[in-house]
Design a protein around this motif. Structure first.
Motif, mmCIF file in Angstrom:
data_model
loop_
_atom_site.group_PDB
_atom_site.id
_atom_site.type_symbol
_atom_site.label_atom_id
_atom_site.label_comp_id
_atom_site.label_asym_id
_atom_site.label_seq_id
_atom_site.Cartn_x
_atom_site.Cartn_y
_atom_site.Cartn_z
ATOM 1 N N UNK A 1 0.828 -1.205 0.000
ATOM 2 C CA UNK A 1 0.000 0.000 0.000
ATOM 3 C C UNK A 1 0.863 1.256 0.000
ATOM 4 N N UNK A 2 0.251 2.359 -0.380
ATOM 5 C CA UNK A 2 0.925 3.654 -0.294
ATOM 6 C C UNK A 2 0.995 4.065 1.171
ATOM 7 N N UNK A 3 1.703 5.144 1.453
ATOM 8 C CA UNK A 3 1.752 5.661 2.825
ATOM 9 C C UNK A 3 0.360 5.997 3.331
ATOM 10 N N UNK A 4 -0.418 6.690 2.495
ATOM 11 C CA UNK A 4 -1.806 7.015 2.870
ATOM 12 C C UNK A 4 -2.624 5.734 3.010
ATOM 13 N N UNK A 5 -2.378 4.779 2.132
ATOM 14 C CA UNK A 5 -3.082 3.500 2.199
ATOM 15 C C UNK A 5 -2.810 2.774 3.500
ATOM 16 N N UNK B 1 -8.690 1.870 9.942
ATOM 17 C CA UNK B 1 -9.854 0.989 9.810
ATOM 18 C C UNK B 1 -9.649 -0.271 10.647
ATOM 19 N N UNK B 2 -8.448 -0.823 10.613
ATOM 20 C CA UNK B 2 -8.148 -2.013 11.402
ATOM 21 C C UNK B 2 -8.345 -1.788 12.892
ATOM 22 N N UNK B 3 -7.959 -0.614 13.381
ATOM 23 C CA UNK B 3 -8.151 -0.300 14.800
ATOM 24 C C UNK B 3 -9.625 -0.186 15.161
ATOM 25 N N UNK B 4 -10.403 0.422 14.289
ATOM 26 C CA UNK B 4 -11.848 0.516 14.528
ATOM 27 C C UNK B 4 -12.470 -0.877 14.546
ATOM 28 N N UNK B 5 -12.112 -1.694 13.582
ATOM 29 C CA UNK B 5 -12.645 -3.065 13.502
ATOM 30 C C UNK B 5 -12.215 -3.879 14.721
ATOM 31 N N UNK C 1 -4.750 4.558 6.282
ATOM 32 C CA UNK C 1 -6.182 4.232 6.212
ATOM 33 C C UNK C 1 -6.415 2.805 6.693
ATOM 34 N N UNK C 2 -5.605 1.871 6.218
ATOM 35 C CA UNK C 2 -5.760 0.466 6.603
ATOM 36 C C UNK C 2 -5.587 0.296 8.111
#
Length: 140
Positions: free
Chosen positions: A99-103, A110-114, A106-107
């Motif tokens: 993934x990119x730095x921004x990717x 989202x992973x922390x929320x999940x 984001x990942x």
């Protein structure tokens, strides 16, 4: 925490999980090209497939949150396992460096929320899976 409170909170956490999943999925479906570029995914079709899966997952979790307790409790365990799988997948994808730095940011977000949803669901359903205990006053 009373059994009624735990059940109510479990329904709320599942409903929030459903809304988050469906919203994320819809973003991936509607803005798939932008999302793919931002994440660093070469094939927009993968982003859209993931988005469709998230919409379906969110719909199922939302429906689950409305079921009777005898179906809600085991269903919540399945959702928590699915959430844990998502977190493991996130760690693996981030670790590969695709993934990119921004990717990656984001990942991880989202992973922390999940992970938070999964842990809360597991903790609350565990309270409901235990047999009800009788108090001394109730047993007398």
């Amino acid at each position: 925490m009373t059994r009624t409170t735990a059940l109510h909170r479990l329904r709320l956490v599942l409903a929030a999980n459903a809304v988050f999943s469906m919203t994320s999925g819809l973003i991936a479906l509607v803005a798939g090209s932008w999302m793919s570029r931002t994440l660093g995914i070469d094939h927009v079709v993968l982003t859209r497939i993931l988005g469709a899966g998230l919409v379906l997952f969110g719909t199922a979790v939302g429906l689950l949150s409305r079921l009777a307790e005898n179906r809600l409790v085991p269903g919540a365990l399945v959702v928590s396992i699915a959430d844990a799988s998502w977190v493991v997948g996130t760690v693996l994808v981030v670790a590969t460096g695709v993934l990119t730095g921004a990717g990656n940011m984001i990942a991880i977000a989202v992973g922390l929320v999940v992970a938070d949803f999964g842990a809360a669901q597991y903790r609350l359903r565990s309270k409901l899976a235990r047999p009800a205990t009788l108090t001394t006053a109730a047993a007398a």
